[in-house]
Design a protein around this motif. Sequence first.
Motif, PDB file in Angstrom:
ATOM      1  N   TRP A 293       8.623  26.848 -37.795  1.00  0.00           N
ATOM      2  CA  TRP A 293       8.328  26.228 -39.079  1.00  0.00           C
ATOM      3  C   TRP A 293       9.587  25.629 -39.678  1.00  0.00           C
ATOM      4  O   TRP A 293       9.537  24.608 -40.332  1.00  0.00           O
ATOM      5  CB  TRP A 293       7.727  27.240 -40.040  1.00  0.00           C
ATOM      6  CG  TRP A 293       6.312  27.576 -39.731  1.00  0.00           C
ATOM      7  CD1 TRP A 293       5.615  27.261 -38.615  1.00  0.00           C
ATOM      8  CD2 TRP A 293       5.408  28.316 -40.565  1.00  0.00           C
ATOM      9  NE1 TRP A 293       4.353  27.757 -38.693  1.00  0.00           N
ATOM     10  CE2 TRP A 293       4.199  28.414 -39.868  1.00  0.00           C
ATOM     11  CE3 TRP A 293       5.543  28.912 -41.813  1.00  0.00           C
ATOM     12  CZ2 TRP A 293       3.097  29.067 -40.401  1.00  0.00           C
ATOM     13  CZ3 TRP A 293       4.441  29.580 -42.353  1.00  0.00           C
ATOM     14  CH2 TRP A 293       3.235  29.650 -41.645  1.00  0.00           C
ATOM     15  N   ALA A 294      10.734  26.278 -39.439  1.00  0.00           N
ATOM     16  CA  ALA A 294      11.970  25.789 -40.041  1.00  0.00           C
ATOM     17  C   ALA A 294      12.301  24.385 -39.552  1.00  0.00           C
ATOM     18  O   ALA A 294      12.719  23.529 -40.322  1.00  0.00           O
ATOM     19  CB  ALA A 294      13.130  26.736 -39.708  1.00  0.00           C
ATOM     20  N   SER A 295      12.110  24.134 -38.247  1.00  0.00           N
ATOM     21  CA  SER A 295      12.419  22.810 -37.719  1.00  0.00           C
ATOM     22  C   SER A 295      11.463  21.767 -38.254  1.00  0.00           C
ATOM     23  O   SER A 295      11.845  20.624 -38.494  1.00  0.00           O
ATOM     24  CB  SER A 295      12.373  22.831 -36.188  1.00  0.00           C
ATOM     25  OG  SER A 295      11.084  23.199 -35.732  1.00  0.00           O
ATOM     26  N   VAL A 296      10.194  22.143 -38.458  1.00  0.00           N
ATOM     27  CA  VAL A 296       9.222  21.218 -39.018  1.00  0.00           C
ATOM     28  C   VAL A 296       9.532  20.948 -40.481  1.00  0.00           C
ATOM     29  O   VAL A 296       9.543  19.815 -40.935  1.00  0.00           O
ATOM     30  CB  VAL A 296       7.799  21.784 -38.870  1.00  0.00           C
ATOM     31  CG1 VAL A 296       6.809  20.877 -39.592  1.00  0.00           C
ATOM     32  CG2 VAL A 296       7.417  21.912 -37.405  1.00  0.00           C
ATOM     33  N   ALA A 297       9.818  22.014 -41.231  1.00  0.00           N
ATOM     34  CA  ALA A 297      10.055  21.869 -42.662  1.00  0.00           C
ATOM     35  C   ALA A 297      11.321  21.098 -42.969  1.00  0.00           C
ATOM     36  O   ALA A 297      11.432  20.448 -43.998  1.00  0.00           O
ATOM     37  CB  ALA A 297      10.114  23.243 -43.319  1.00  0.00           C
ATOM     38  N   SER A 298      12.308  21.163 -42.050  1.00  0.00           N
ATOM     39  CA  SER A 298      13.573  20.508 -42.327  1.00  0.00           C
ATOM     40  C   SER A 298      13.413  19.008 -42.478  1.00  0.00           C
ATOM     41  O   SER A 298      14.225  18.353 -43.129  1.00  0.00           O
ATOM     42  CB  SER A 298      14.574  20.815 -41.211  1.00  0.00           C
ATOM     43  OG  SER A 298      14.127  20.284 -39.966  1.00  0.00           O
ATOM     44  N   ALA A 299      12.372  18.453 -41.900  1.00  0.00           N
ATOM     45  CA  ALA A 299      12.125  17.021 -42.024  1.00  0.00           C
ATOM     46  C   ALA A 299      11.746  16.638 -43.442  1.00  0.00           C
ATOM     47  O   ALA A 299      11.775  15.465 -43.802  1.00  0.00           O
ATOM     48  CB  ALA A 299      11.015  16.605 -41.052  1.00  0.00           C
ATOM     49  N   HIS A 300      11.379  17.615 -44.260  1.00  0.00           N
ATOM     50  CA  HIS A 300      10.982  17.367 -45.640  1.00  0.00           C
ATOM     51  C   HIS A 300      12.167  17.460 -46.601  1.00  0.00           C
ATOM     52  O   HIS A 300      11.996  17.339 -47.804  1.00  0.00           O
ATOM     53  CB  HIS A 300       9.891  18.362 -46.056  1.00  0.00           C
ATOM     54  CG  HIS A 300       8.603  18.148 -45.308  1.00  0.00           C
ATOM     55  ND1 HIS A 300       7.662  17.240 -45.704  1.00  0.00           N
ATOM     56  CD2 HIS A 300       8.128  18.725 -44.189  1.00  0.00           C
ATOM     57  CE1 HIS A 300       6.642  17.267 -44.845  1.00  0.00           C
ATOM     58  NE2 HIS A 300       6.903  18.160 -43.932  1.00  0.00           N
ATOM     59  N   GLY A 301      13.370  17.722 -46.091  1.00  0.00           N
ATOM     60  CA  GLY A 301      14.555  17.650 -46.913  1.00  0.00           C
ATOM     61  C   GLY A 301      14.986  18.933 -47.589  1.00  0.00           C
ATOM     62  O   GLY A 301      16.015  18.969 -48.248  1.00  0.00           O
ATOM     63  N   ARG A 302      14.238  20.016 -47.450  1.00  0.00           N
ATOM     64  CA  ARG A 302      14.613  21.277 -48.069  1.00  0.00           C
ATOM     65  C   ARG A 302      14.440  22.410 -47.073  1.00  0.00           C
ATOM     66  O   ARG A 302      13.565  22.354 -46.198  1.00  0.00           O
ATOM     67  CB  ARG A 302      13.759  21.563 -49.321  1.00  0.00           C
ATOM     68  CG  ARG A 302      13.876  20.518 -50.405  1.00  0.00           C
ATOM     69  CD  ARG A 302      12.938  20.809 -51.557  1.00  0.00           C
ATOM     70  NE  ARG A 302      13.391  21.933 -52.360  1.00  0.00           N
ATOM     71  CZ  ARG A 302      12.680  22.425 -53.395  1.00  0.00           C
ATOM     72  NH1 ARG A 302      11.517  21.908 -53.711  1.00  0.00           N
ATOM     73  NH2 ARG A 302      13.156  23.439 -54.091  1.00  0.00           N
TER      74      ARG A 302
END
Length: 204
Positions: free
Chosen positions: A21-30
């Motif tokens: 999830w962290a790698s996916v969420a990182s694309a959202h800037g936070r």
Amino acid sequence: RAAATSRHLAATLVLGASFGWASVASAHGREPMLGAVAFDPTDRMHVVARTTWAVLESHDDGASFVWRCAAAVGYDRTTEDPPLAITEGGEIFAGTFDGVVHGGPDGCAWSLVDDPDGVGAYTIDLDRDPTDPSTLWALMSPGATDNTLVRSTDRGATWEVVDLDTTRTLRSVAAAGDTVYAGGDSLLMMSPDSGTSWVRVPVD
């Protein structure tokens, strides 16, 4: 039971972050982070969580979650961390920079609620009365004027302004039955009669 669900939820989010999830969420800037959890007062299986990248909703006591895109809810995931509340019937509410938004039990079709006197503004805090699952309180900041406290007793269908009797900046609201608390920097106010009158509580 709520405590057990909260632990289950936290474990799910931590494991999810650890396994991708962290790698996916990182694309959202936070960085991925859990910021708020709301429990349905009439359905213990229904849980909603607000994260830094989306709203997550579960209908099986936190065993699995469905993503609700932040854009669909109506907030900017890069700058906003909206408070959440669930009323009876599974109605979901979130406090955004534009006001209180409402979504149905399925988490879709979000829209701004009709607020009194055009108050709709940055919602600082949002709270559901634990003794009455139909009642919501919202603390708003119109910007050019003092904070505004509003209340709904019909699951967000209609709202009324509650006199705060202060010009000080407030940051949170919590209610249980007739007792309401509103607080800010070095200030705590309490109403014993649903906002009809207020007294200042000493803060050391």
